[in-house]
Design a protein around this motif. Structure first.
Motif, PDB file in Angstrom:
ATOM      1  N   SER A  93      16.927   2.221   5.879  1.00  0.00           N
ATOM      2  CA  SER A  93      17.239   0.704   6.505  1.00  0.00           C
ATOM      3  C   SER A  93      17.155  -0.111   7.548  1.00  0.00           C
ATOM      4  CB  SER A  93      19.350   0.924   6.298  1.00  0.00           C
ATOM      5  OG  SER A  93      19.936  -1.031   6.418  1.00  0.00           O
ATOM      6  N   PRO A  94      16.438  -1.120   7.801  1.00  0.00           N
ATOM      7  CA  PRO A  94      16.213  -1.352   9.421  1.00  0.00           C
ATOM      8  C   PRO A  94      17.309  -1.714   9.709  1.00  0.00           C
ATOM      9  CG  PRO A  94      15.311  -2.972   8.083  1.00  0.00           C
ATOM     10  CD  PRO A  94      15.930  -2.485   7.035  1.00  0.00           C
ATOM     11  N   ALA A 307       8.765  -9.735   4.969  1.00  0.00           N
ATOM     12  CA  ALA A 307       7.898  -8.417   5.163  1.00  0.00           C
ATOM     13  C   ALA A 307       8.027  -6.792   5.785  1.00  0.00           C
ATOM     14  CB  ALA A 307       6.490  -8.823   6.604  1.00  0.00           C
ATOM     15  N   PRO A 308       7.854  -6.389   4.675  1.00  0.00           N
ATOM     16  CA  PRO A 308       7.871  -4.636   5.611  1.00  0.00           C
ATOM     17  C   PRO A 308       7.500  -4.895   6.550  1.00  0.00           C
ATOM     18  CG  PRO A 308       6.760  -4.893   3.300  1.00  0.00           C
ATOM     19  CD  PRO A 308       6.943  -6.541   3.339  1.00  0.00           C
ATOM     20  N   GLY A 309       8.769  -3.225   7.285  1.00  0.00           N
ATOM     21  CA  GLY A 309       7.513  -3.118   8.645  1.00  0.00           C
ATOM     22  C   GLY A 309       8.575  -1.817   8.932  1.00  0.00           C
ATOM     23  N   ASP A 310       8.199  -1.658   9.754  1.00  0.00           N
ATOM     24  CA  ASP A 310       8.904  -0.276  10.402  1.00  0.00           C
ATOM     25  C   ASP A 310      10.909  -0.398  10.465  1.00  0.00           C
ATOM     26  OD1 ASP A 310      10.050   1.831  12.396  1.00  0.00           O
ATOM     27  OD2 ASP A 310       8.533   1.850  13.897  1.00  0.00           O
ATOM     28  N   PRO A 311      11.153   0.527  10.123  1.00  0.00           N
ATOM     29  CA  PRO A 311      12.488   0.059  10.072  1.00  0.00           C
ATOM     30  C   PRO A 311      13.459  -0.043  11.459  1.00  0.00           C
ATOM     31  CG  PRO A 311      12.511   2.440   8.956  1.00  0.00           C
ATOM     32  CD  PRO A 311      10.585   1.980   9.416  1.00  0.00           C
ATOM     33  N   GLY A 319      12.595  -2.185   4.797  1.00  0.00           N
ATOM     34  CA  GLY A 319      12.555  -0.487   5.635  1.00  0.00           C
ATOM     35  C   GLY A 319      11.868  -0.697   4.354  1.00  0.00           C
ATOM     36  N   PRO A 320      11.342   1.141   3.740  1.00  0.00           N
ATOM     37  CA  PRO A 320      10.735   1.664   3.124  1.00  0.00           C
ATOM     38  C   PRO A 320      12.262   1.941   2.381  1.00  0.00           C
ATOM     39  CG  PRO A 320      11.620   3.027   4.649  1.00  0.00           C
ATOM     40  CD  PRO A 320      11.297   2.224   5.327  1.00  0.00           C
ATOM     41  N   MET A 321      11.705   2.200   0.861  1.00  0.00           N
ATOM     42  CA  MET A 321      12.556   2.704  -0.196  1.00  0.00           C
ATOM     43  C   MET A 321      13.331   4.178  -0.015  1.00  0.00           C
ATOM     44  SD  MET A 321      12.759   0.296  -2.440  1.00  0.00           S
ATOM     45  CE  MET A 321      12.638  -0.494  -1.143  1.00  0.00           C
TER      46      MET A 321
END
Length: 469
Positions: A93-94, A307-311, A319-321
């Protein structure tokens, strides 16, 4: 952040002495810790400890139990930064969302339980010639998910303790490190040995052992509807109480007199937090046919900002799944949507980066109610737009699901409230109404049964006795 962890049984730490389960950072794919692969024997030992502690804890004066709950809330507040960074590391999670939600909401909800009890909770009442008494149900098995690894622990463990129950917690093996912090806070709060216990492990091994255990009086479970069915099945052998908070396929209903910009912005925001890995994610947006084109335009612009990125970056919104398996599941749903004829306006199945369990936030248009992406819970950043002709059809489409956890309605106040009352869901937001940590949370239909938070959450862990005089 604690890298290696253990069970808590009868107030003592235990490492299990056997196999361990690795915890993986979903952004880097690096192993960041491990927990014991608990067994049914570990579960049995924890239940035994909880049973032995129950009578004394149930008899503990309410003021002392409330004081413990307040110390837990204060302890969580003191470790907010550590909790946020741990959540980000173990489930992706960000960090901004982890700080504002994952690490902060549990502080409010735990304090809220104490406030309810201090405010004059009705433990007894007179009904004719009967004295009605509310008493703790006994030993509670709390089985919690990975998507909100502290929030869901607090939503179960704290009201159970407040009610006078003892607890065995089985946190998710995918994101278990935050529960270690919680266990430390509980110990520091002075909760007696055996009142709170924790056993790490998998659902088929530890979860089922707890659900079936004759020494467990109640199971409180949060997870998928499929897993919830299994918990109910296993628990039925001892006819124990089962509370379930399960999946969802929630709809945002945009009425034709809504502020479109606000409705679409908040509708997208209600779908994508936590990477869309929320049971109450607003994953369907129902819009009037006459306003379809403008809604798609607004939604595409809003989704493009995720936009997906470094959490660990404060500016990251997606963030990622949580795992490779979850990433693959979401990507499969995106491919299915395209194969069934939906149009990916934004996003798609291709990986946005080379490393980490990332997916592209995806907006689908030309979605029909019979499509897989309109019916099944995806648990990722995927939003589907569907159209309707009139208000009656909007309500029908919103309710045309096996789930009934949440929803949202945007429009003039009177109309929006009228539609909200017609939705078969446990919680509905009108025009962006804020989350209330003391209001009941739970679902209709296959989204589960029972309620969490506030006095409703405490009542879940109580038996009701009538004494005739």
């Amino acid at each position: 952040m604690t890298a290696s962890t253990g069970h808590v049984i009868g107030g003592a730490r235990a490492d299990g002495g056997g196999a361990r389960i690795e915890v993986v950072n979903p952004a880097t794919e690096a192993v960041i810790g491990s927990v014991p692969a608990g067994t049914s024997a570990d579960a049995d030992a924890a239940v035994t400890a909880a049973r032995e502690a129950f009578a004394d804890w149930a008899a503990t004066p309410l003021a002392e139990r409330v004081a413990c709950i307040r110390r837990i809330s204060d302890g969580l507040a003191a470790r907010r930064e550590e909790i946020a960074t741990t959540v980000t590391a173990e489930m992706g999670s960000p960090i901004k969302f982890a700080t504002q939600v994952h690490a902060s909401v549990p502080v409010a909800t735990s304090a809220g339980f104490a406030d309810v009890l201090d405010g004059g909770f009705a433990w007894t009442e007179e009904v004719g010639n009967s004295l009605v008494v509310r008493e703790p149900i006994g030993v509670v098995a709390a089985i919690t998910p990975w998507n909100y690894p502290l929030h869901q622990v607090v939503a179960k463990v704290v009201p159970a303790l407040a009610a006078g129950c003892t607890v065995v917690l089985k946190p998710s093996e995918i994101a278990p490190l935050t529960s270690e912090i919680f266990a430390e806070v509980v110990a520091e709060a002075g909760v007696p040995a055996g009142v709170f216990n924790m056993v790490h492990g998998t659902g088929p091994e530890v979860g089922e052992a707890l659900a079936a255990h004759p020494g467990v009086d109640m199971v409180s479970f949060t997870g998928s509807t499929r897993a919830g069915r299994r918990v109910s099945e296993v628990a039925s052998g001892t006819v124990k109480r089962v509370a379930l908070e399960l999946g969802g396929k929630s709809a945002t209903v945009v009425l034709d007199d809504a502020d479109l910009e606000k409705a679409v912005k908040l509708g997208v925001a209600g779908c994508f937090p936590n990477g869309g890995q929320s049971c109450n994610a607003l994953s369907r947006m129902l819009v009037p046919e006459s306003q379809h084109d403008r809604v798609v335009e607004l939604a595409a612009a809003a989704v493009g900002k995720y936009a997906p990125g470094d959490p660990t970056d404060e500016g990251t919104r997606i963030g990622p799944m949580v795992s490779a398996a979850q990433r693959d599941r979401v990507v499969d749903y995106i491919r299915t949507g395209i194969d069934e004829g939906a149009r990916a306006v934004v996003g798609g199945p291709d990986a946005p980066v080379d490393k980490g369990y990332y997916v592209q936030p995806t907006l689908f248009d030309q979605v029909t109610p019979d499509m897989t992406i309109a019916r099944e819970e995806i648990f990722g950043p995927v939003l589907s737009i569907l159209t309707y002709r009139d208000e009656e059809e909007a309500v029908r489409l919103a309710n045309d699901t096996e789930y009934g956890l949440a929803g949202a309605v945007f429009g003039s106040e009177e109309r929006a409230l009228s539609v909200a009352k017609q939705l078969r869901a446990g919680q509905v937001d009108v025009n962006g109404g804020r989350f209330n940590p003391n209001a009941p949370f739970g679902g209709y239909k296959q989204s589960g049964n029972g309620r969490e938070f506030g006095r409703f959450g405490i009542e879940e862990f109580l038996e009701v006795k009538s004494i005739q005089r």
